[in-house]
Design an enzyme around this catalytic site. Structure first.
Site, short mmCIF file in Angstrom:
data_model
loop_
_atom_site.label_atom_id
_atom_site.label_comp_id
_atom_site.label_asym_id
_atom_site.label_seq_id
_atom_site.Cartn_x
_atom_site.Cartn_y
_atom_site.Cartn_z
N HIS A 82 -19.03 1.13 -16.11
CA HIS A 82 -18.88 1.50 -17.37
C HIS A 82 -19.05 3.04 -17.17
O HIS A 82 -19.72 3.79 -16.66
CB HIS A 82 -20.16 1.43 -18.50
CG HIS A 82 -20.35 2.15 -19.66
ND1 HIS A 82 -19.42 1.53 -20.62
CD2 HIS A 82 -20.73 3.15 -20.14
CE1 HIS A 82 -19.46 2.49 -21.66
NE2 HIS A 82 -20.38 3.55 -21.44
N ARG A 168 -25.01 7.53 -37.13
CA ARG A 168 -25.19 8.66 -36.03
C ARG A 168 -24.18 9.79 -36.25
O ARG A 168 -24.42 10.99 -36.16
CB ARG A 168 -25.42 8.34 -34.65
CG ARG A 168 -26.83 7.46 -34.42
CD ARG A 168 -26.56 6.88 -33.07
NE ARG A 168 -26.53 7.44 -32.02
CZ ARG A 168 -25.73 7.26 -30.87
NH1 ARG A 168 -25.52 5.70 -30.83
NH2 ARG A 168 -25.63 7.78 -29.92
N SER A 183 -27.23 2.16 -27.05
CA SER A 183 -25.90 1.84 -27.83
C SER A 183 -25.07 1.30 -26.52
O SER A 183 -24.35 0.32 -26.67
CB SER A 183 -25.22 3.11 -28.18
OG SER A 183 -23.90 2.82 -28.31
N LYS A 187 -24.19 -3.08 -25.45
CA LYS A 187 -23.00 -3.73 -25.38
C LYS A 187 -22.53 -4.19 -24.05
O LYS A 187 -21.95 -5.30 -23.83
CB LYS A 187 -21.98 -2.65 -25.60
CG LYS A 187 -21.85 -2.35 -27.41
CD LYS A 187 -20.97 -1.21 -27.58
CE LYS A 187 -21.59 0.08 -27.25
NZ LYS A 187 -21.07 1.23 -27.57
N1 URA Z 1 -20.98 5.68 -25.92
C1 URA Z 1 -21.32 4.54 -26.54
O1 URA Z 1 -20.88 3.63 -26.61
N2 URA Z 1 -22.31 4.92 -27.38
C2 URA Z 1 -23.01 6.18 -27.68
O2 URA Z 1 -24.02 6.28 -28.40
C3 URA Z 1 -22.33 7.39 -26.93
C4 URA Z 1 -21.20 6.78 -26.09
#
Ligand code: URA
Length: 436
Positions: A82, A168, A183, A187
């Site tokens: 990522h 946010r 966050s 995912k």
């Molecule tokens: N990328 C994300 O997926 N979430 C965030 O909060 C910041 C960058």
């Protein structure tokens, strides 16, 4: 429990229990707790932070707000990479088939361009016909037969993040380490990876502008990921100039093909090899970084990685023939050249300015609903540190329309600085943080 008491507790800097965080997040997702209270809660986290235990609890609660990719029955190991986002960052595209060729399964769930940063899905969709909204059976089939599959996030994966991120965004609470950690990690864990290599970008074109901030995010991702039972490593990398020589959607597909044919740009390949080596180490198919690198090199030299890339393109309905036919010639119709205004050494090509110029050209978008151009972008003739003479070509800009060119050229010009002396050599890989 009352939301106001939990907000007050966090505002005062105390540690929240799993139950208290759950009450707020689940209540918000169900529509039982209003935006204004969750906004206050987010701002309290922004100023007071969260302990590693709280961050892991928040990540788990967000993760469980939706579906997880069911990879059962497919032989692993499942390892993903990522990136926190950058300009010219096409690393995922060559990396996935290279690592897949080395026996790792790469379940990639990618994002779209937003603001100055590019998006893997937009790049893939510039291949004529390429389809990125795979359903679970198609994703599983690609993953098990080609070793990797590329898809976007569905509405059912971590719905809590969608709602929280939107809030946010409008309450100035995006740049909070625990909120970013939860966050991103929720995912990544939802997509089924059991090991994750994070490329935490640092510099003007990155989310984290300073090394201190990037390090803090990297440490938080590694600590929280480990607490959730994942094998994780974070590599901190420079994002003060764009990666590679091409920035754009189809332009970056072209550079991906170069990488897979063994002629990729030096900086892109340095990252591909480092991140790929870590993926093999975490996945247990290489004993160390050195053997990992040798195996990644072999995947390119044997043509196996390129072959897997082609297989993925055709599996996801892309046309290999059209992709190859358009290679080197498919450019947006409107072009301008950026030339050196004086002789000297290129001291910087600021990644943020180039990313923002790219939004004018049509590479990226300001709002999620905006369209992008497959053929817009930049081809750089020079990189930081190169010698230039006055009038030398630094980059060619390709825009979606005539009107995009002037503002893009002005912004791109402000990215460039030239000095009499060569700048000191700077590292692309800044630090690595592994679990303790
Ligand atoms: N990328 C994300 O997926 N979430 C965030 O909060 C910041 C960058």
């Amino acid at each position: 429990m009352r939301a106001v008491d939990i907000i007050m507790k966090k505002r005062g800097g105390a540690e929240l229990s799993d139950g208290e965080i759950r009450f707020l997040i689940e209540g918000y997702v169900k529509g039982e707790i209003p935006d204004y209270q969750v906004s206050a809660f987010l701002m309290a986290i922004f100023f007071q932070g969260m302990t590693p235990v709280e961050t892991a609890a928040l990540t788990n609660i967000m993760l469980n707000s939706g579906d997880r990719m069911d990879l059962s029955g497919i032989a692993g190991p499942f390892v993903d990479k990522h990136s926190t986002g950058g300009v010219g960052d096409k690393i995922s595209l060559p990396l996935a088939p290279i690592v897949a060729a080395c026996g790792i399964k790469v379940p990639m769930m990618s994002g779209r361009a937003l603001g100055h940063t590019g998006g893997t899905l937009d790049k893939l969709e510039s291949i004529p016909g390429y389809f990125t909204s795979l359903d679970l059976p198609a994703f599983r089939k690609g993953l098990s037969e080609d070793g990797f599959a590329m898809t976007g996030q569905t509405a059912h994966v971590v719905p809590a993040d969608k709602k929280l991120y939107a809030l946010r965004d409008v309450t100035a609470t995006v740049e909070s380490i625990p909120l970013i950690t939860a966050s991103i990690l929720s995912k990544k864990v939802a997509e089924g990876a059991d090991s994750i290599v994070f490329d935490v970008k640092c510099g003007s074109g990155a989310f984290m502008k300073t090394l201190d901030d990037a390090r803090a995010l990297a440490k938080s991702l590694v600590a929280t990921g480990s607490a959730m039972g994942k094998r994780v490593v974070a590599v901190l990398t420079d994002m003060s100039q764009p990666l590679g020589y091409k920035v754009g959607n189809f332009l970056e597909i072209e550079e991906t093909l170069d990488c897979l044919e063994g002629k990729g740009p030096e900086d892109v390949m340095e990252l591909v090899y480092r991140l790929g080596s870590w993926m093999l180490v975490l996945g247990g198919t290489a004993a160390n970084i050195e053997t990992g690198r040798a195996r990644c090199e072999e995947a390119i030299a044997s043509g196996e990685a390129l072959d897997l890339f082609y297989r993925n393109v055709s599996r996801q309905r892309g046309s290999i023939a059209e992709m190859l036919d358009r290679r080197g010639t498919w450019r947006a119709e409107y072009a301008r050249e950026l030339r050196a205004e004086m002789s000297g050494y290129l001291r910087s090509i600021d990644a943020l300015d180039i990313g923002l110029a790219g939004v004018y050209l049509g590479v990226g978008r300001n709002r999620t609903e905006d369209a992008v151009s497959p053929t817009a972008g930049f081809i750089f003739a020079k990189k930081r540190g190169d010698r230039v003479e006055k009038g030398d070509l630094i980059a060619t800009l390709y825009g979606k329309d005539e009107a995009s060119l002037e503002p893009a050229l002005a912004r791109a010009a402000s990215a460039i600085s030239i000095s009499d002396n060569a700048p000191a050599a700077s590292a692309l890989i800044l630090e690595e943080i592994a679990a303790q």
